[in-house]
Write an enzyme that holds these catalytic residues in place. Structure first.
Site, short mmCIF file in Angstrom:
data_model
loop_
_atom_site.label_atom_id
_atom_site.label_comp_id
_atom_site.label_asym_id
_atom_site.label_seq_id
_atom_site.Cartn_x
_atom_site.Cartn_y
_atom_site.Cartn_z
N GLU A 176 31.54 31.23 43.88
CA GLU A 176 31.15 29.99 43.22
C GLU A 176 31.91 28.77 43.75
O GLU A 176 31.60 27.64 43.40
CB GLU A 176 31.41 30.12 41.70
CG GLU A 176 30.50 31.11 40.98
CD GLU A 176 30.94 32.57 41.09
OE1 GLU A 176 31.80 32.88 41.95
OE2 GLU A 176 30.42 33.40 40.34
N THR A 211 25.71 36.79 43.89
CA THR A 211 26.99 37.43 43.63
C THR A 211 26.78 38.45 42.52
O THR A 211 26.02 38.20 41.59
CB THR A 211 28.06 36.38 43.26
OG1 THR A 211 29.25 37.06 42.86
CG2 THR A 211 27.64 35.47 42.13
N LYS A 265 45.66 46.10 28.65
CA LYS A 265 46.26 45.71 27.36
C LYS A 265 46.97 46.92 26.77
O LYS A 265 46.34 47.83 26.26
CB LYS A 265 45.18 45.19 26.42
CG LYS A 265 44.62 43.86 26.87
CD LYS A 265 43.14 43.74 26.66
CE LYS A 265 42.58 42.68 27.58
NZ LYS A 265 41.42 43.13 28.35
P1 AMP Z 1 33.86 36.92 45.26
O1 AMP Z 1 33.11 35.95 44.41
O2 AMP Z 1 33.17 38.21 45.46
O3 AMP Z 1 34.29 36.30 46.53
O4 AMP Z 1 35.19 37.32 44.46
C1 AMP Z 1 36.09 36.34 44.05
C2 AMP Z 1 37.23 36.97 43.33
O5 AMP Z 1 38.08 37.69 44.26
C3 AMP Z 1 38.16 35.98 42.69
O6 AMP Z 1 37.64 35.50 41.46
C4 AMP Z 1 39.43 36.78 42.54
O7 AMP Z 1 39.38 37.64 41.41
C5 AMP Z 1 39.42 37.63 43.81
N1 AMP Z 1 40.27 36.98 44.80
C6 AMP Z 1 39.89 36.19 45.83
N2 AMP Z 1 40.96 35.77 46.54
C7 AMP Z 1 42.05 36.29 45.94
C8 AMP Z 1 43.46 36.22 46.17
N3 AMP Z 1 43.96 35.53 47.19
N4 AMP Z 1 44.28 36.88 45.31
C9 AMP Z 1 43.79 37.60 44.29
N5 AMP Z 1 42.48 37.71 44.03
C10 AMP Z 1 41.62 37.07 44.82
#
Ligand code: AMP
Length: 551
Positions: free
Chosen positions: A334, A187, A446
């Site tokens: 994760e 990742t 912010k």
């Molecule tokens: P990844 O590890 O690339 O799959 O990214 C995960 C991240 O995507 C999470 O920590 C969130 O910040 C974002 N994410 C995943 N699902 C959602 C959701 N339903 N709403 C808002 N953010 C999301």
């Protein structure tokens, strides 16, 4: 002491193994099919035979328990074979993210210490360019959809179909410890090198069971059924296509693998094979819905889980107007990944319910799956009570969260601070238990001591009829520390509003109490496109870097 005398000891069959997700389909749905583009159709009977041949062939290639086997392919029946065969012989499958830069691809292969690589012919030139990273690789096996040529200097062991044909299928799969590492992928965070995330057999089996239960038991707003035809629209290299291929095999769904994601091909496959169930990031769904050939698809048969980014009300409404059943899901690399889905709680919507509109519920981030504990904590680790306005970091516990980053104890410790997995997502929990992600913590803006969610401003901008997409970051501001900067892509063929008009649109949302008044400091910039990450999400890291360098 024999197993018989020891009440705590595991008995044969107690281990949670991926093998035991796979074998049931042999008698349950042997004649159902797995399709790869319009090139290959396999029955489950044939697919199981090929998977058992792959198991045998891995042994011939010298793969031993604990070894790591990499794959660089588009979404295919072959990768599905590897999803099962590699872990089931006790090795670890490294699904290489082919959308990373060549150096990052090389870095991940070297860091994983892959000994065998299965590589689609399309990626042979990429591999030839990163030879310097491939010191541990003993064999490269070519996955070909047509003629191919081996570049010089790669240890090419042959072609996949020939290899499968050269061995007898494995007669039986070994018994393994359930804590054997099954999968690994990388990742890319906001800084530093990609981080390796791995999952064990036990974790994948438990994720499969809990995700199936959640997707299939609740009827509202949709339910996965045994008669569904499944096609992934999240790449298989990204968290096992959210784990849904494991579900699909376990319950014997008809499946379609689309190869490289080309919109016209995806639409044609969806229509020809009558796909009814998929999952993707919101941008991909919008791209398909707005594609010139989208009129050829009967969208009303489709059920879609949207995740990886917030499901905005504007997107949910657009999908529903086309007849799609849509639901939101939440997770991260994760977390294997699914930890929450926005099913409708009984009595929440409808006559006498507290919420008027289904869209208001499905665009909440989601309700935790069985076995998931979710909390929101402040910077000191104190729990922020549910049901209030307070926002903090979402932290999680459940049996399928990764135990840490591969060979990175410092980052693993930060991830698991205080015994909870720290998501890095700002969130609040509603009184009725739904999680609402407010923003990535590092994306919060912010403004003069107030923390404003970039997602909320994006949500309001996306409701403007002329806006195709909007992404908001914090820009440095001498007076306010930061102000929101919105990059906006307009829809083609509609009267283009000026940036000032878009700010006026925000004004209405502030008056309605939807947005904080500091959102009116938003600087709106019209752009041609918004940068994306390797998995199709808005790349705020690149937006911030471009702003810093004056780009
Ligand atoms: P990844 O590890 O690339 O799959 O990214 C995960 C991240 O995507 C999470 O920590 C969130 O910040 C974002 N994410 C995943 N699902 C959602 C959701 N339903 N709403 C808002 N953010 C999301």
């Amino acid at each position: 002491m024999s197993t018989h005398e020891s009440p705590g000891a595991a008995r044969p069959g107690h281990a949670l193994l991926i093998r035991d997700l796979m074998l049931r389909v042999r008698t349950w749905a042997p004649g159902r099919t797995i399709q790869y583009r319009d090139r290959v159709t396999l029955t489950y009977r044939e697919w199981l035979g090929r998977t058992a041949r792959l198991g045998a062939w891995l042994g011939r290639l010298g793969v031993r328990p604990g070894d790591r086997v990499g794959v660089l392919d588009w979404d295919s029946h072959r990768v599905l074979e590897m999803f099962f065969a590699v872990p089931c012989v006790g090795a670890t499958l490294h699904t290489v993210n082919v959308k990373l830069t060549p150096e990052q691809v090389g870095y991940t292969i070297r860091h994983a210490r892959d000994t065998v690589l299965f590589v689609h012919a399309d990626f042979l030139p990429l591999l030839a360019g990163i030879r310097g990273f491939l010191g541990m690789v003993r064999h490269v096996v070519v996955l070909a959809d047509g003629p191919w040529e081996a570049p010089d200097g790669l240890p090419v062991a042959g072609e996949y179909e020939e290899g499968l044909g050269s061995v007898e299928p494995l007669a039986s799969w070994p018994d393994l410890e359930e804590d054997t590492t099954a999968t690994l992928f990388y990742t890319t965070g906001t800084t530093g090198d990609p981080k390796g995330v791995s999952f064990t057999h036990r974790q994948i089996v438990l994720h499969t069971l809990a995700a199936t239960m959640t997707l299939a038991i609740y009827e509202e707003p949709m339910s996965l059924r045994a008669s569904d035809v499944y096609m992934p629209l999240t790449p298989m290299f990204h968290v096992h296509a959210w784990g849904v291929p494991y579900i699909a095999v376990a319950v014997g769904l008809t499946q379609v693998y689309p190869g490289r994601y080309e919109p016209a091909v995806l639409l044609a496959l969806m229509e020809r094979h009558r796909v009814t169930f998929t999952h993707c990031v919101p941008t991909l769904l919008l791209m398909l819905l707005r594609h010139p050939a989208s009129g050829t698809v009967d969208w009303s048969r489709l059920k879609v889980v949207i995740g990886g980014a917030a499901l905005l009300p504007a997107v949910a409404r657009e999908a529903r107007e086309r007849g799609i059943c849509i639901v939101g899901g939440y997770g991260m690399s994760e977390t294997c990944p699914i930890v929450a889905v926005s099913n409708l709680q009984p009595g929440l919507v409808g006559p006498g319910g507290r919420v008027e509109d289904e869209v208001d519920v499905i665009t909440r981030t989601g309700f935790p799956l069985p076995l998931v504990q979710a909390r929101v904590v402040d910077e000191e680790g104190r729990e922020v009570p549910a049901g209030g306005e307070g926002v903090g970091e979402l932290v999680l516990r459940c049996p399928w969260l990764t135990s840490g980053y591969v060979d990175d104890p410092a980052a693993s410790e930060r991830l698991w601070k205080d015994g909870w997995l720290h998501t890095g997502d700002g969130a609040r929990i509603d009184a009725d238990g739904y999680i609402r992600i407010t923003d990535r913590i590092k994306d919060v803006i912010k403004i003069g001591g107030e923390w404003i969610s970039s997602l909320e401003i994006e949500g309001v901008l996306a409701r403007h009829p002329a806006v195709a997409e909007a992404a908001v970051i914090g820009a440095p501001d001498a007076k306010w520390d930061e102000h929101p900067r919105a990059e906006v892509v307009l829809r083609p063929g509609v009267a283009a509003p000026t940036p000032r008009e878009l700010v006026r649109h925000l004004h209405a949302a502030v008056e309605d109490g939807v947005l904080h008044k500091r959102a009116l400091l938003t600087e709106v910039v019209l752009v041609e496109s918004i940068p994306r990450t390797s998995v199709g999400k808005v790349d705020k890291k690149r937006m911030r870097a471009a702003l810093k360098s004056g780009g």
